[in-house]
Write a protein that holds these residues in place. Structure first.
Motif, short mmCIF file in Angstrom:
data_model
loop_
_atom_site.label_atom_id
_atom_site.label_comp_id
_atom_site.label_asym_id
_atom_site.label_seq_id
_atom_site.Cartn_x
_atom_site.Cartn_y
_atom_site.Cartn_z
N ALA A 198 -10.74 1.95 -8.09
CA ALA A 198 -10.13 0.88 -7.94
C ALA A 198 -10.66 -0.34 -8.24
CB ALA A 198 -8.97 0.91 -6.58
N GLY B 203 -10.90 -4.95 -8.17
CA GLY B 203 -10.13 -6.22 -8.02
C GLY B 203 -10.87 -7.30 -7.59
N ASN C 231 2.41 -2.65 -16.64
CA ASN C 231 1.40 -2.72 -16.12
C ASN C 231 0.69 -1.42 -17.03
OD1 ASN C 231 -0.96 -2.98 -14.49
ND2 ASN C 231 -0.04 -1.44 -12.97
N HIS D 168 2.79 -0.01 -8.24
CA HIS D 168 1.55 0.19 -7.32
C HIS D 168 1.28 -1.08 -6.36
CE1 HIS D 168 1.30 3.07 -10.59
NE2 HIS D 168 0.87 3.90 -9.66
N GLN D 169 1.40 -0.63 -5.08
CA GLN D 169 0.88 -1.80 -4.14
C GLN D 169 0.10 -0.91 -2.80
OE1 GLN D 169 4.39 -4.31 -2.80
NE2 GLN D 169 5.46 -3.30 -4.60
N ARG D 170 -0.72 -1.81 -2.29
CA ARG D 170 -1.47 -1.48 -1.16
C ARG D 170 -2.02 -2.56 -0.42
NH1 ARG D 170 -7.04 1.53 -3.60
NH2 ARG D 170 -7.30 1.28 -1.45
N ALA E 30 -1.66 -6.29 -1.78
CA ALA E 30 -2.23 -6.31 -3.30
C ALA E 30 -1.27 -5.63 -4.25
CB ALA E 30 -3.56 -5.82 -3.34
N MET E 31 -1.32 -5.90 -5.52
CA MET E 31 -0.55 -5.25 -6.62
C MET E 31 -1.56 -4.96 -7.88
SD MET E 31 2.82 -6.53 -8.62
CE MET E 31 1.83 -8.05 -9.61
N ALA E 32 -1.08 -3.63 -8.38
CA ALA E 32 -1.78 -3.28 -9.44
C ALA E 32 -1.64 -4.15 -10.80
CB ALA E 32 -1.73 -1.85 -9.76
N THR F 71 -7.48 2.00 -11.48
CA THR F 71 -6.34 0.87 -11.39
C THR F 71 -7.16 -0.46 -11.13
OG1 THR F 71 -6.50 1.52 -9.09
CG2 THR F 71 -4.74 2.43 -10.83
N TRP G 15 -6.60 -4.48 -9.33
CA TRP G 15 -5.76 -5.18 -8.34
C TRP G 15 -6.09 -6.52 -8.06
CZ3 TRP G 15 -2.42 -1.88 -5.71
CH2 TRP G 15 -2.65 -0.31 -6.17
#
Length: 356
Positions: A149, A151, A174, A190-192, A203-205, A224, A226
């Motif tokens: 991941a 970002g 996306n 997708h969020q985290r 955050a969002m992908a 991914t 982010w």
């Protein structure tokens, strides 16, 4: 030094690159479609210029050119004719795109570039030098990683070209890399929570270029990308999926593009100076071992200038194998650390069954 050409010198970022090039003692030939726009900048900087369209005759305008730095977007429309002109003329090709489709097309021409003994390297700006170098740093730290991941977090303003690219992508959803394949998913799905370097944020992908490039740099099959996104904005993004056909229509895009031409100027020097970027990456292997990497950099536009010129100078003065390459694959993760305003990579580790 080999003669090189900067196409798209009248755009926001292209002009910044041209100005910085002259400050460094470099003498690019400036180029674009409009003499009325290119000539004043060339005369101001004391540089030669060429005027030509990106069509099937473009290669003849590259006579005597050893490298092209392509800065005229939207790259999804302009990169193909310039790349093929470079292949025909035998000139190295660089651009500052962040568009996944462009990275995929550039990569597809690896063998053609090898035969011509030239280098094709898309994404030599903020898209994707910082995240690409972070990806390779994590691959070196965790060679058996199966998930990646990447970002960034930045308060930088936005240029006309970047905003136009965003408008062109409206309704596109996306894209992630899953089991080695580019896979379309709903935007906002997708969020985290992520600490990019200045505290945990929602955050969002997003469909960032690394889902293409990081795969070629590292071979990691699941990728991914982010950015910080407040939860209400992520929810709104999910709702936009319903309106995708409408947002994709030219009736919606054209008024927005016209408005950008009239109103969007891009951040000034003071605004850029006050907006550093925070780069984050995380790799995970099948055993659950996690490596997290962070590094601070200059703002997104200044880093694009620094990165594009650094790669240009290295290619003009060095000997590198022909083919299609990512920035990190060519120069290693240390490329990012060498750029003005960049810090050093910091890596944290987590091992299952131990206290974090």
């Amino acid at each position: 030094m080999t003669t090189w050409l900067l196409y798209g010198a009248t755009g926001y970022t292209g002009k910044l690159i041209a100005q910085q090039a002259v400050e460094r003692g470099l003498r690019p030939i400036l180029a674009g479609r409009s003499k009325e726009k290119v000539q004043p900048i060339a005369e101001e900087l004391g540089l030669e210029f060429r005027i030509f369209e990106l069509d099937n005759q473009a290669a003849r305008h590259l006579e005597g050119i050893g490298l092209v730095l392509h800065c005229a977007g939207p790259f999804e429309k302009t990169s193909k004719p310039m790349i093929h002109a470079c292949l025909e003329a035998g000139a190295h090709y660089l651009d500052i795109t962040g568009e996944i489709s462009v990275f995929e097309h550039t990569h597809s021409l690896h063998e053609a570039a090898q035969k011509r003994e030239i280098i094709l390297c898309s994404g030599v700006g903020f898209d994707v030098i910082p995240t690409d170098c972070t990806a390779l740093k994590l691959k070196q730290a965790l060679p058996d990683a199966v998930e990646l991941a990447l970002g960034f977090d930045s308060d930088s303003g936005i240029s006309p070209g970047t905003m136009k690219t965003m408008v062109e992508g409206l309704g596109g959803g996306n894209i992630i890399r899953k089991d080695g394949q580019l896979t379309a998913v709903a935007i906002g799905k997708h969020q985290r929570m992520i600490d990019f370097g200045r505290g945990r944020k929602s955050a969002m992908a997003i469909p960032w270029g690394d889902v293409a490039t990081a795969y070629y740099t590292t071979g990691i099959p699941n990728i991914t990308a982010w950015i910080p996104t407040p939860k209400p904005a992520a929810k709104a993004a999910r709702l936009m999926n319903v309106a995708s056909p409408l947002l994709s229509s030219e009736k919606v895009k054209k008024p927005l593009l016209d408005w950008i031409d009239r109103r969007v100027k891009g951040p000034n020097e003071e605004e850029r100076a006050g907006s550093s970027a925070y780069i984050w990456g995380q790799a995970k292997n099948a055993d659950g071992v996690i490596k997290t990497c962070r590094i601070g950099t200059a703002n997104v536009y200044d880093l694009t200038v620094y990165g594009a010129l650094e790669v240009t100078q290295r290619l003009l003065s060095g000997d590198y194998p022909g083919g299609s390459w990512t920035p990190a694959a060519l120069f290693g993760p240390e490329l990012l650390e060498s750029l003005p305003g960049s810090g050093r990579f910091e890596i944290d580790s987590f091992y299952p069954g131990t206290a974090n």
